[in-house]
Write a protein that holds these residues in place. Structure first.
Motif, PDB file in Angstrom:
ATOM      1  N   SER A   4       0.832  -1.197   0.000  1.00  0.00           N
ATOM      2  CA  SER A   4       0.000   0.000   0.000  1.00  0.00           C
ATOM      3  C   SER A   4       0.875   1.258   0.000  1.00  0.00           C
ATOM      4  O   SER A   4       2.067   1.216   0.321  1.00  0.00           O
ATOM      5  N   LYS A   5       0.242   2.356  -0.337  1.00  0.00           N
ATOM      6  CA  LYS A   5       0.932   3.653  -0.318  1.00  0.00           C
ATOM      7  C   LYS A   5       1.470   3.951   1.081  1.00  0.00           C
ATOM      8  O   LYS A   5       2.592   4.423   1.234  1.00  0.00           O
ATOM      9  N   LEU A   6       0.684   3.631   2.113  1.00  0.00           N
ATOM     10  CA  LEU A   6       1.104   3.882   3.483  1.00  0.00           C
ATOM     11  C   LEU A   6       2.306   3.020   3.862  1.00  0.00           C
ATOM     12  O   LEU A   6       3.234   3.497   4.514  1.00  0.00           O
ATOM     13  N   GLU A   7       2.327   1.766   3.447  1.00  0.00           N
ATOM     14  CA  GLU A   7       3.472   0.893   3.730  1.00  0.00           C
ATOM     15  C   GLU A   7       4.740   1.422   3.065  1.00  0.00           C
ATOM     16  O   GLU A   7       5.807   1.428   3.672  1.00  0.00           O
ATOM     17  N   LYS A   8       4.611   1.867   1.837  1.00  0.00           N
ATOM     18  CA  LYS A   8       5.767   2.427   1.127  1.00  0.00           C
ATOM     19  C   LYS A   8       6.254   3.705   1.806  1.00  0.00           C
ATOM     20  O   LYS A   8       7.458   3.922   1.964  1.00  0.00           O
ATOM     21  N   THR A  45       3.391  17.984   9.555  1.00  0.00           N
ATOM     22  CA  THR A  45       2.043  18.526   9.404  1.00  0.00           C
ATOM     23  C   THR A  45       1.211  17.745   8.382  1.00  0.00           C
ATOM     24  O   THR A  45      -0.007  17.845   8.383  1.00  0.00           O
ATOM     25  N   ASN A  46       1.863  16.971   7.538  1.00  0.00           N
ATOM     26  CA  ASN A  46       1.166  16.184   6.522  1.00  0.00           C
ATOM     27  C   ASN A  46       0.567  14.931   7.166  1.00  0.00           C
ATOM     28  O   ASN A  46       1.281  14.153   7.804  1.00  0.00           O
ATOM     29  N   ARG A  47      -0.734  14.725   7.004  1.00  0.00           N
ATOM     30  CA  ARG A  47      -1.423  13.593   7.643  1.00  0.00           C
ATOM     31  C   ARG A  47      -0.878  12.237   7.210  1.00  0.00           C
ATOM     32  O   ARG A  47      -0.739  11.341   8.035  1.00  0.00           O
ATOM     33  N   ALA A  54       4.032   7.313  12.603  1.00  0.00           N
ATOM     34  CA  ALA A  54       3.474   6.570  13.740  1.00  0.00           C
ATOM     35  C   ALA A  54       3.648   5.065  13.522  1.00  0.00           C
ATOM     36  O   ALA A  54       4.021   4.337  14.451  1.00  0.00           O
ATOM     37  N   LEU A  55       3.390   4.603  12.309  1.00  0.00           N
ATOM     38  CA  LEU A  55       3.575   3.184  12.002  1.00  0.00           C
ATOM     39  C   LEU A  55       5.038   2.781  12.082  1.00  0.00           C
ATOM     40  O   LEU A  55       5.369   1.718  12.613  1.00  0.00           O
ATOM     41  N   ALA A  56       5.914   3.620  11.558  1.00  0.00           N
ATOM     42  CA  ALA A  56       7.345   3.329  11.603  1.00  0.00           C
ATOM     43  C   ALA A  56       7.821   3.238  13.045  1.00  0.00           C
ATOM     44  O   ALA A  56       8.565   2.320  13.411  1.00  0.00           O
ATOM     45  N   LEU A  57       7.384   4.160  13.876  1.00  0.00           N
ATOM     46  CA  LEU A  57       7.768   4.155  15.276  1.00  0.00           C
ATOM     47  C   LEU A  57       7.237   2.900  15.976  1.00  0.00           C
ATOM     48  O   LEU A  57       7.951   2.274  16.757  1.00  0.00           O
ATOM     49  N   SER A  77      -3.023  17.390  17.941  1.00  0.00           N
ATOM     50  CA  SER A  77      -4.410  17.830  17.960  1.00  0.00           C
ATOM     51  C   SER A  77      -4.729  18.775  19.110  1.00  0.00           C
ATOM     52  O   SER A  77      -5.680  19.530  19.030  1.00  0.00           O
ATOM     53  N   GLY A  78      -3.972  18.692  20.201  1.00  0.00           N
ATOM     54  CA  GLY A  78      -4.239  19.550  21.341  1.00  0.00           C
ATOM     55  C   GLY A  78      -5.303  18.996  22.257  1.00  0.00           C
ATOM     56  O   GLY A  78      -5.377  19.341  23.417  1.00  0.00           O
ATOM     57  N   SER A  79      -6.161  18.089  21.771  1.00  0.00           N
ATOM     58  CA  SER A  79      -7.215  17.531  22.602  1.00  0.00           C
ATOM     59  C   SER A  79      -6.711  16.390  23.471  1.00  0.00           C
ATOM     60  O   SER A  79      -7.308  16.059  24.470  1.00  0.00           O
TER      61      SER A  79
END
Length: 89
Positions: A4-8, A45-47, A54-57, A77-79
């Protein structure tokens, strides 16, 4: 095999972190890689890249025991607020 694009992107940001460590002549270890990924995530800042970082970590923490002690990056997010001592064992 189709990735997937996210995996790459996850592999790409991991490579960026390793390349940065090498360029700085810093030791390459699970902890140093986790610290670099965390620092990158804190500024991103890019989602899509935030997700990939986050996945890499998470992958680094799973595979490299020395990375498990590194604190989570702060949420943008600040929340959601986690105190500095919340992750300590």
């Amino acid at each position: 095999m189709h990735r997937s694009k996210l995996e790459k992107l996850t592999d790409y940001v991991t490579g960026e972190a390793v390349a940065w460590l090498l360029k700085q002549n810093a030791p390459v270890s699970g902890a140093s890689l986790a610290n670099r990924l965390s620092a990158m995530a804190a500024k991103e800042t890019n989602r899509d890249r935030q997700q990939a970082l986050a996945l890499a970590l998470a992958e680094v923490r799973t595979e490299l025991p020395s990375a498990r002690a590194v604190a989570e990056p702060p949420r943008r997010s600040g929340s959601e607020s986690v105190s500095a001592g919340a992750k300590k064992h």
